[in-house]
Design a protein around this motif. Structure first.
Motif, PDB file in Angstrom:
ATOM      1  N   ILE A  58     143.837  -8.858  -9.295  1.00 58.97           N
ATOM      2  CA  ILE A  58     144.435  -7.512  -9.380  1.00 58.97           C
ATOM      3  C   ILE A  58     144.670  -6.943  -7.986  1.00 58.97           C
ATOM      4  CG2 ILE A  58     144.090  -5.187 -10.250  1.00 58.97           C
ATOM      5  CD1 ILE A  58     144.620  -7.315 -12.358  1.00 58.97           C
ATOM      6  N   THR A  59     143.643  -7.090  -7.099  1.00 59.17           N
ATOM      7  CA  THR A  59     143.770  -6.570  -5.731  1.00 59.17           C
ATOM      8  C   THR A  59     144.908  -7.251  -4.991  1.00 59.17           C
ATOM      9  OG1 THR A  59     141.407  -6.141  -5.733  1.00 59.17           O
ATOM     10  CG2 THR A  59     142.513  -6.148  -3.596  1.00 59.17           C
ATOM     11  N   CYS A  60     144.977  -8.586  -5.110  1.00 61.07           N
ATOM     12  CA  CYS A  60     146.054  -9.325  -4.432  1.00 61.07           C
ATOM     13  C   CYS A  60     147.413  -8.885  -4.941  1.00 61.07           C
ATOM     14  CB  CYS A  60     145.868 -10.814  -4.626  1.00 61.07           C
ATOM     15  SG  CYS A  60     144.392 -11.464  -3.802  1.00 61.07           S
ATOM     16  N   MET A  61     147.507  -8.682  -6.254  1.00 60.76           N
ATOM     17  CA  MET A  61     148.801  -8.310  -6.826  1.00 60.76           C
ATOM     18  C   MET A  61     149.244  -6.932  -6.325  1.00 60.76           C
ATOM     19  SD  MET A  61     149.756  -7.832 -10.837  1.00 60.76           S
ATOM     20  CE  MET A  61     148.565  -6.496 -10.913  1.00 60.76           C
ATOM     21  N   MET A  62     148.267  -5.993  -6.190  1.00 61.15           N
ATOM     22  CA  MET A  62     148.622  -4.630  -5.771  1.00 61.15           C
ATOM     23  C   MET A  62     148.947  -4.575  -4.282  1.00 61.15           C
ATOM     24  SD  MET A  62     145.761  -2.502  -7.933  1.00 61.15           S
ATOM     25  CE  MET A  62     146.340  -0.961  -7.234  1.00 61.15           C
ATOM     26  N   ASN A  63     148.357  -5.410  -3.446  1.00 59.29           N
ATOM     27  CA  ASN A  63     148.515  -5.344  -1.989  1.00 59.29           C
ATOM     28  C   ASN A  63     149.383  -6.457  -1.422  1.00 59.29           C
ATOM     29  OD1 ASN A  63     146.738  -3.019  -1.509  1.00 59.29           O
ATOM     30  ND2 ASN A  63     145.187  -4.401  -2.347  1.00 59.29           N
ATOM     31  N   SER A  64     149.982  -7.277  -2.287  1.00 54.99           N
ATOM     32  CA  SER A  64     150.842  -8.358  -1.781  1.00 54.99           C
ATOM     33  C   SER A  64     152.122  -7.763  -1.220  1.00 54.99           C
ATOM     34  CB  SER A  64     151.188  -9.339  -2.896  1.00 54.99           C
ATOM     35  OG  SER A  64     150.020  -9.973  -3.336  1.00 54.99           O
ATOM     36  N   LYS A  86     141.108  -4.910 -15.832  1.00 52.73           N
ATOM     37  CA  LYS A  86     140.858  -4.721 -14.400  1.00 52.73           C
ATOM     38  C   LYS A  86     141.793  -3.657 -13.806  1.00 52.73           C
ATOM     39  CE  LYS A  86     138.907  -9.270 -13.411  1.00 52.73           C
ATOM     40  NZ  LYS A  86     139.003 -10.499 -12.626  1.00 52.73           N
ATOM     41  N   LEU A  87     143.069  -3.624 -14.244  1.00 51.14           N
ATOM     42  CA  LEU A  87     143.999  -2.591 -13.768  1.00 51.14           C
ATOM     43  C   LEU A  87     143.513  -1.200 -14.153  1.00 51.14           C
ATOM     44  CD1 LEU A  87     147.484  -4.204 -14.469  1.00 51.14           C
ATOM     45  CD2 LEU A  87     146.507  -3.656 -12.232  1.00 51.14           C
ATOM     46  N   GLN A  88     142.990  -1.118 -15.415  1.00 53.61           N
ATOM     47  CA  GLN A  88     142.495   0.187 -15.853  1.00 53.61           C
ATOM     48  C   GLN A  88     141.299   0.622 -15.028  1.00 53.61           C
ATOM     49  OE1 GLN A  88     141.841  -0.574 -19.982  1.00 53.61           O
ATOM     50  NE2 GLN A  88     143.981  -0.117 -20.567  1.00 53.61           N
ATOM     51  N   GLU A  89     140.413  -0.312 -14.682  1.00 47.90           N
ATOM     52  CA  GLU A  89     139.234   0.028 -13.873  1.00 47.90           C
ATOM     53  C   GLU A  89     139.649   0.476 -12.459  1.00 47.90           C
ATOM     54  OE1 GLU A  89     136.705  -3.335 -13.908  1.00 47.90           O
ATOM     55  OE2 GLU A  89     136.157  -3.139 -16.039  1.00 47.90           O
ATOM     56  N   ALA A  90     140.661  -0.234 -11.861  1.00 41.90           N
ATOM     57  CA  ALA A  90     141.131   0.153 -10.506  1.00 41.90           C
ATOM     58  C   ALA A  90     141.733   1.564 -10.511  1.00 41.90           C
ATOM     59  CB  ALA A  90     142.152  -0.858  -9.999  1.00 41.90           C
ATOM     60  N   LEU A  91     142.517   1.877 -11.606  1.00 51.61           N
ATOM     61  CA  LEU A  91     143.130   3.190 -11.699  1.00 51.61           C
ATOM     62  C   LEU A  91     142.074   4.282 -11.798  1.00 51.61           C
ATOM     63  CD1 LEU A  91     145.662   4.909 -11.908  1.00 51.61           C
ATOM     64  CD2 LEU A  91     145.698   4.464 -14.368  1.00 51.61           C
ATOM     65  N   LYS A  92     141.033   4.005 -12.589  1.00 54.20           N
ATOM     66  CA  LYS A  92     139.945   4.986 -12.714  1.00 54.20           C
ATOM     67  C   LYS A  92     139.252   5.201 -11.372  1.00 54.20           C
ATOM     68  CE  LYS A  92     138.907   4.226 -17.589  1.00 54.20           C
ATOM     69  NZ  LYS A  92     137.887   3.757 -18.550  1.00 54.20           N
ATOM     70  N   GLU A  93     139.071   4.094 -10.628  1.00 57.89           N
ATOM     71  CA  GLU A  93     138.397   4.204  -9.325  1.00 57.89           C
ATOM     72  C   GLU A  93     139.232   5.062  -8.352  1.00 57.89           C
ATOM     73  OE1 GLU A  93     136.501   1.294  -5.862  1.00 57.89           O
ATOM     74  OE2 GLU A  93     137.492   0.444  -7.642  1.00 57.89           O
TER      75      GLU A  93
END
Length: 722
Positions: A58-64, A86-93
């Motif tokens: 998820i991190t790689c996809m968002m920051n690529s 995982k996307l939902q957890e990142a958005l909440k964070e």
């Protein structure tokens, strides 16, 4: 107040109260953090894109970095459930961080010490596009997805090809030799020889001269009788004839006489072997109860007697070289009204058990030796239980009671019950003996493993013994219910070779309401149409050797079942006569019929009509119209006790001296002729058509119109012995 961007601090106005030391420290730290953030953002913006390392999918996809122009777009795919999570957890964070910053700013503003406008992701001037970064390394494999749902089962595969047949098993051991079969019938007579050559005619002699004619002399008186002349000389001895055929090898009886109550041997018993009323041999048992006697082969009657014991009678068919080892049973004399039941069998089945159910519901057997009726008359007990094979196993009815005593046998040891060759004897105090043979088809086999043999019922009031019912039928002659004399329906046996000779008795049950002169039984030989015939059921007449006796006034054509018995003794010296009639077990007539006559062999038996010659029946006037049951013809004179025993039991073929016994218990697929259950069916002179249950069917058939029929009587029209 002029706002400031997040990451820089503007000149603050002087507060009304002097700032404390911790507040100045906080402002300085915050200003430093903002500077560092602005500097980092500028560096990142101008840095060449590089592959991300140590990041999850998820991190790689968002920051690529953005793909360069002209790149082949990847095929869109649907995110897996774990990727969405995982996307939902990142958005909440991210939302949480934003809320924390907003909270901090609200706090500072509340203190009145700072006025900061937070600007998320400030937009600077658009820079020149940087060079294309290198493609980053391949990311780690994703987390495996959940296991899919199990699919439906596949279609069953086709059946494999049948394998080749295995090799044959080894040959089994050689079986024991079977019993010797009966002697075959005599072959047909050979053809007559050719006529001899005619001899030459002799010369004619010369004629002599005629003599002179003399005068006619006067007749004189007869002279005196002369003396007897001397005997003539003895003629020469004739030429010896050809030697006859060898006599058949003898048969023998080698056995033991036993007491059935305790199984002990009986010494001093007299054993007589008879055929057609003539004694062939006699012997006496030794101290061990053993005896041995040799006789010519053929049917015999065996009689054993001893003082204090009941007379034992049975029949046997002895074949050449045969050794009969059946034990003879001499039961002690029974008190009046009592009865004894005896079971014997072959030791191949070690343990067979005798059972008897009493009319009051008590079962006498090896688990309950005695039964006494507490509510009235009735007492019975088990005398002996044999667990080691062969018997005897014995019971006694000490005191009879109204109702039926039901006798049956259980195969206790394993094995085929038929191998036991079991026999049951019922001895009555008046001298009657009833015999039942398992392998002769008597009784009924039942049980889950064919381990129960239902034998017979004993009437507690009369002592009559009736075999357990099988498919028993009656013989219908003529149309059912017919009362005319037009029907001709009969049963025929040709070339009968076991006819009685000088003594005979006939017994049967009958039902008729016809008004003709019906003939139940006839036997004819060449030259004698009525060699033994019982005719005219309106007033019975007995004919023997072609000579008929007087009318007996014994009538049985009244539409009711009656038991008929007639006895005949050629050499009787009884002043009342040599023939006796019994009706329903009672003496009703006696007289002389054909004294000194005899019955010949080789004739024709007809049941249901008279004969004018062997095999030629009379007209409808002499035809029997009605029903018959339990027909038996014996080669001895029946006593009144014998007649009553036959009347209240069923014909089995074991009757002493029986030459014909029609029990009418044959199965459904053997109803086209009448089966003979006597030992006569084993004699070689008979033409045996087929075999069934140890008995033969002699050359016999149904004749007439309508043909006789073996049928079940209705419940209301059964013979009294059923």
């Amino acid at each position: 107040m002029q706002g400031a961007t997040y990451g820089s601090v503007a000149d603050l106005p002087q507060p009304h109260t002097p700032p404390s030391r911790w507040r100045r420290s906080f402002v300085i730290a915050l200003s430093a953090l903002c500077c560092i953030a602005v500097l980092g953002a500028a560096l990142i913006h101008h840095r060449h894109p590089t592959a991300l390392e140590d990041c999850d999918e998820i991190t790689c996809m968002m920051n690529s970095p953005t793909k360069p122009p002209g790149a082949v777009p990847a095929t869109p795919r649907t995110l897996r459930p774990d990727e969405v999570s995982k996307l939902q957890e990142a958005l909440k964070e991210e939302q949480g961080l934003e809320q924390e910053v907003q909270s901090d700013m609200a706090y500072l503003d509340g203190e009145g010490k700072v006025n900061i406008n937070v600007v998320m992701n400030p937009e600077g001037p658009k820079g020149n596009p940087g060079p294309m970064g290198e493609q980053g390394p391949q990311g780690d494999p994703g987390i495996p997805g959940p296991v899919g749902v199990v699919g439906p089962p596949g279609v069953p595969g086709r059946r494999g090809i049948v394998g080749p047949q295995g090799p044959p098993g080894p040959i089994g051991p050689k079986g024991d030799p079977g019993k010797q079969g009966p002697a075959g019938p005599p072959g047909p007579a050979g053809p007559s020889g050719d006529t001899g050559v005619q001899g030459s005619k002799g010369a004619k002699g010369a004629q002599g001269p005629p003599g002179p004619m003399g005068p006619e002399p006067p007749g004189g008186p007869p002279g005196p009788k002369g003396p007897r002349g001397p005997p003539g000389p003895v003629g020469p001895m004739g030429i010896a004839g050809e030697a006859g055929p060898d006599a058949p090898a003898p048969a023998s009886l080698e056995s033991t006489v036993i007491n059935p109550v305790d199984g002990s041997p009986v010494s001093g018993a007299t054993i007589s072997i008879l055929r057609d009323g003539v004694e062939l041999a006699s012997t006496t048992s030794n101290d061990e109860g053993e005896f041995s006697v040799t006789v010519p082969p053929g049917p015999v009657q065996i009689v054993a007697t001893r003082e204090g014991s009941m007379t034992y009678r049975t029949t046997a068919m002895l074949m050449p070289r045969m050794v009969d080892s059946d034990r003879l049973i001499l039961a002690p004399t029974l008190p009046e009204g009592a009865a004894g039941i005896v079971l014997v069998w072959n030791k191949v089945i070690p343990d067979m058990d005798l059972h008897m159910t009493t009319p009051w519901g008590c079962n006498v057997d090896w688990t309950n030796y005695a039964c006494t009726n507490r509510g009235g008359a009735g007492k019975a007990h088990l005398d002996r239980d044999d667990m080691y094979g062969g018997g005897p196993e014995t019971m006694t009815i000490d005191q009879p009671a109204p109702g039926a005593f039901k006798v049956f046998v259980e195969r206790y040891s394993s094995g085929d019950i038929h191998l036991s060759e079991a026999k049951v004897y019922v001895f009555q105090s008046d001298g009657r003996i009833f015999q039942f043979d398992l392998n002769n088809g008597d009784g009924v086999i039942e049980g889950n493993d064919d381990d129960i043999w239902k034998v017979c019922d004993i009437d507690g009031l009369t002592g009559n013994v009736i075999a357990t019912d099988k498919a028993r039928r009656v013989l219908q002659l003529g149309a059912v219910g017919a009362a005319d004399n037009t029907a001709k329906s009969y049963f025929q046996i040709s070339d009968f070779q076991r006819a009685p000779s000088s003594k005979a008795s006939l017994a049967f049950w009958m039902l008729s309401s016809a008004d003709n002169l019906g003939t139940p039984f006839s036997y004819a030989v060449d030259g004698t149409a009525a060699d033994f015939t019982l005719s005219n059921y309106k007033s019975f007449v007995l004919c023997v050797g072609g000579e008929c006796g007087p009318f007996s006034d014994v009538r049985a054509s009244d539409g009711e079942w009656h038991h008929i018995a007639v006895t005949w003794d050629s050499s009787s010296t009884d002043p009342k006569g040599n023939a006796i009639f019994y009706l329903d077990g009672n003496f009703v007539w006696s007289g002389d019929v054909a004294k000194g006559k005899s019955i010949a062999n080789g004739g024709t038996v007809v049941v249901g009509n008279a004969q004018t010659a062997p095999g030629q029946v009379g007209s409808g006037i002499s035809n029997f119209v009605g029903q018959m049951s339990d027909v038996v013809w014996v080669n001895r004179v029946l006593s009144r006790t014998d007649v009553q025993g036959l009347m209240m039991s069923h014909v089995t073929g074991h009757e002493a001296g029986a030459v014909l016994a029609f029990a009418m218990t044959q199965p459904d697929d053997h109803l086209t002729n009448l089966m003979d259950y006597s030992t006569s069916a084993y004699v070689g002179e008979f033409m045996v058509r087929e075999a069934f249950a140890g008995c033969g069917v002699i050359d016999s058939w149904f004749q007439g119109d309508p043909k006789p029929e073996l049928m079940f009587p209705t419940q209301s029209s059964r013979p009294p012995n059923w």
